[in-house]
Structures are given as C-alpha cells and as structure tokens.
Design a protein around this motif. Structure first.
Motif, PDB file in Angstrom:
ATOM      1  N   THR A 206       0.814  -1.204   0.000  1.00 57.09           N
ATOM      2  CA  THR A 206       0.000   0.000   0.000  1.00 57.09           C
ATOM      3  C   THR A 206       0.852   1.260   0.000  1.00 57.09           C
ATOM      4  O   THR A 206       0.386   2.315  -0.403  1.00 57.09           O
ATOM      5  CB  THR A 206      -0.943   0.018   1.219  1.00 57.09           C
ATOM      6  OG1 THR A 206      -0.151  -0.003   2.410  1.00 57.09           O
ATOM      7  CG2 THR A 206      -1.868  -1.179   1.202  1.00 57.09           C
TER       8      THR A 206
ATOM      9  N   SER B 296      -9.867   3.553   5.806  1.00 55.25           N
ATOM     10  CA  SER B 296     -10.295   2.249   6.294  1.00 55.25           C
ATOM     11  C   SER B 296      -9.476   1.128   5.674  1.00 55.25           C
ATOM     12  O   SER B 296      -9.004   0.220   6.361  1.00 55.25           O
ATOM     13  CB  SER B 296     -11.782   2.042   5.996  1.00 55.25           C
ATOM     14  OG  SER B 296     -12.190   0.734   6.347  1.00 55.25           O
ATOM     15  N   GLU B 297      -9.272   1.197   4.351  1.00 56.59           N
ATOM     16  CA  GLU B 297      -8.535   0.135   3.665  1.00 56.59           C
ATOM     17  C   GLU B 297      -7.048   0.164   4.000  1.00 56.59           C
ATOM     18  O   GLU B 297      -6.375  -0.858   3.993  1.00 56.59           O
ATOM     19  CB  GLU B 297      -8.728   0.244   2.152  1.00 56.59           C
ATOM     20  CG  GLU B 297     -10.162   0.082   1.678  1.00 56.59           C
ATOM     21  CD  GLU B 297     -10.735  -1.277   2.021  1.00 56.59           C
ATOM     22  OE1 GLU B 297      -9.961  -2.271   2.092  1.00 56.59           O
ATOM     23  OE2 GLU B 297     -11.963  -1.370   2.232  1.00 56.59           O
TER      24      GLU B 297
ATOM     25  N   GLN C 299      -7.933  -6.088   5.746  1.00 53.02           N
ATOM     26  CA  GLN C 299      -9.127  -6.637   5.128  1.00 53.02           C
ATOM     27  C   GLN C 299      -8.752  -7.316   3.808  1.00 53.02           C
ATOM     28  O   GLN C 299      -7.757  -6.965   3.176  1.00 53.02           O
ATOM     29  CB  GLN C 299     -10.158  -5.536   4.855  1.00 53.02           C
ATOM     30  CG  GLN C 299     -10.593  -4.762   6.087  1.00 53.02           C
ATOM     31  CD  GLN C 299     -11.602  -3.688   5.768  1.00 53.02           C
ATOM     32  OE1 GLN C 299     -12.778  -3.943   5.631  1.00 53.02           O
ATOM     33  NE2 GLN C 299     -11.115  -2.457   5.633  1.00 53.02           N
TER      34      GLN C 299
ATOM     35  N   ALA D 278      -7.658  -5.495   0.135  1.00 52.60           N
ATOM     36  CA  ALA D 278      -7.455  -4.094   0.506  1.00 52.60           C
ATOM     37  C   ALA D 278      -6.769  -3.306  -0.602  1.00 52.60           C
ATOM     38  O   ALA D 278      -7.118  -2.158  -0.877  1.00 52.60           O
ATOM     39  CB  ALA D 278      -6.644  -4.010   1.796  1.00 52.60           C
ATOM     40  N   GLN D 279      -5.794  -3.935  -1.266  1.00 52.75           N
ATOM     41  CA  GLN D 279      -5.063  -3.232  -2.320  1.00 52.75           C
ATOM     42  C   GLN D 279      -5.985  -2.867  -3.483  1.00 52.75           C
ATOM     43  O   GLN D 279      -5.918  -1.761  -4.028  1.00 52.75           O
ATOM     44  CB  GLN D 279      -3.905  -4.110  -2.809  1.00 52.75           C
ATOM     45  CG  GLN D 279      -2.972  -3.424  -3.803  1.00 52.75           C
ATOM     46  CD  GLN D 279      -2.038  -2.419  -3.144  1.00 52.75           C
ATOM     47  OE1 GLN D 279      -2.108  -2.204  -1.930  1.00 52.75           O
ATOM     48  NE2 GLN D 279      -1.187  -1.800  -3.922  1.00 52.75           N
TER      49      GLN D 279
END
Length: 289
Positions: free
Chosen positions: A14, A141-142, A147, A150-151
């Motif tokens: 991320t 949030s991501e 989660q 997410a990416q």
C-alpha cells in the motif's frame, strides 16, 4: 503535524499508492514551518481554518473546503489564533494515478492526471463535498484495517478520487480545451518521456504530426509558454526527483545531465520556477510520512 492516531499500514504494497490518511487536530496559533512533500497532499478542512502559504502567497482553507498541493512545492501551514482547526489529510504518490488510468477515460475526463503529468500547477483550492470526504474515509479504512482485497479497494478509491478532482479542475478551468487537444497531450507526454535527450521544437512537432509553428501556438494558447520553456520546466522537475534519490550528487553535474548548459543557467531557471535557488530548495526539509 502530529496525528492523534496514525497506525502503520497493514501491507507494504500500500505504500506504493498512499502514504497516509489521517485526521489532524491543530490548536489555535499552530505553525508548521516551510516544508515540501514527494507526494501529492490533499487536505479537507473539517472545522476552523488553515492558512497555507505558497511562494509568499497566503491561501485560507476554511471548513468545507479542500486544497491539493502538488509534489515538490515548498509551503507552510498556520492556524489563525482565534480557533483550532481539524483537517482530514492524505498523501499519495502521483504515480498511483498514472498506473490506474483506464483507457476508457479520455484525457478530458481525467484532467487531474494530466495536470500531474504537466508538472506545472502548484496547488488547487475548491469546495469539498460529501463524496470527497467519503472517498478519503474509505481510503483510510482500507489502509489501516487488515481486510481482504485491501489493495484493490485502494485502487478503486484512488480512481474515484481521480475522477472527483478531475471534475473540479475541469469546472474551474477557463480553458478546458487544453485537456482535449490530442496534439498537446501527445507532445507533453513525449517530452516527459524524453526530457534527458536533446529535444527541439521541430523534433517534438514531427513526433506528434504537426508543424512547429502550430505546436508552438498550442503551447502558448493552453500553457502560456513555448515548447522550449515547457521542456525546461520538465527538466527542473526531473532534476528534483534525481537529486532526492542521489542527495550527494553535485549540482553542476546535475545541471549538465539534465540538459542545461551550465549551473548558472540551471540556477536561474530553477529559481524562476520554484521561487528559491536550487541550493536553498534542497536545504528545505522534505517531509515524508
């Protein structure tokens, strides 16, 4: 600026897209000294107001407004003495958008990506919207909560962010034709890819399929500068990128490698664009999150 809650992202991947999304609560009379980012900074003022100073000009961002500050632009932040300020803030890499641009979108719709590629704009200031706030909240949030997928969700939110910012830029740009002219888009793209080569107006015009005279006319009409001046702007921006990765690299060598005839010429045009000399610019703190 210290964040009241800034946990580390869950996945190192991320970091390639978004550095952080945080809520900043700043007291009245808060001051953050001149600095700059390698990333695009987007801040939404949630309450109070914040004064951003860029090249000596003061820009007040009040509640319900946002500002985008483009990479490598020295700026400082001040909160007025009468009330505290709260902002929702993110720093993301400009390369994120170039990697996410879908070919189904014409440049006239993704004008924010085009502005990033031009590397000419310093900032953009406009009214915020519930959509923009929700987009940043989704990114947050991501980014911070582990989660599944997410990416992919980050990429979707960044695509949405691109579209939202592009809408605003297009609506507030008096000459929207700049984003629709394929010769201009192709010329700026070519220059950004071949800036280290010995470029001439004739060569760029031949590459995009127009006459040098017409290409020069396009640049003056839409960018308020000639082709050669635009090439200089790109070279300065790329020199900043190179110097950041090679901090000990001599300025004289940097100037020559980037196509300038001398350090004196490099220093002169650099100060015209950035407002400070190269030596002063590279001494300013670069903030990374």
């Amino acid at each position: 600026m210290k964040d009241k809650k800034s946990p580390a992202p869950q996945s190192p991947d991320t970091q390639l897209l978004v550095d952080n999304v945080v809520v900043q609560d700043m007291p009245a009379d808060f001051h953050f000294e001149t600095h700059m980012h390698r990333t695009v900074e987007l801040l939404i003022c949630l309450s109070g107001s914040l004064v951003i100073t860029i090249h000596g000009n003061h820009h007040q961002v009040s509640a319900g407004e946002y500002m985008v500050i483009f990479p490598d632009i020295p700026h400082r932040a001040d909160v007025p003495c009468d009330a505290p300020c709260s902002i929702l803030q993110t720093h993301f890499h400009s390369s994120s958008f170039s990697e996410l641009v879908d070919r189904q979108f014409p440049m006239s719709e993704l004008v924010f990506s085009f502005e990033l590629s031009l590397e000419k704009r310093k900032f953009f200031h406009s009214k915020s919207s519930p959509q923009l706030v929700a987009c940043l909240e989704g990114l947050r949030s991501e980014l911070y909560i582990a989660q599944k997928n997410a990416q992919k969700m980050l990429q979707l939110y960044l695509t949405q962010l691109n579209i939202l910012l592009s809408r605003d830029l297009s609506a507030h740009t008096s000459n929207a034709a700049i984003y629709e002219n394929r010769y201009l888009v192709n010329a700026t793209t070519f220059i950004n890819e071949h800036y280290m080569e010995k470029l001439t107006v004739n060569e760029v015009a031949l590459t995009v399929g127009v006459s040098p005279r017409y290409l020069t006319k396009l640049f003056h009409e839409h960018l308020n500068m000639g082709v050669s001046t635009y090439i200089t702007y790109v070279r300065i921006s790329k020199s900043i990128d190179f110097k950041y990765l090679n901090s000990q690299y001599p300025l004289t060598d940097l100037a020559l490698d980037m196509g300038f005839g001398s350090l004196q010429h490099f220093s002169k045009v650099f100060k015209e664009k950035m407002g400070v000399s190269p030596k002063r610019y590279f001494s300013i703190q670069t903030v990374e999150y």
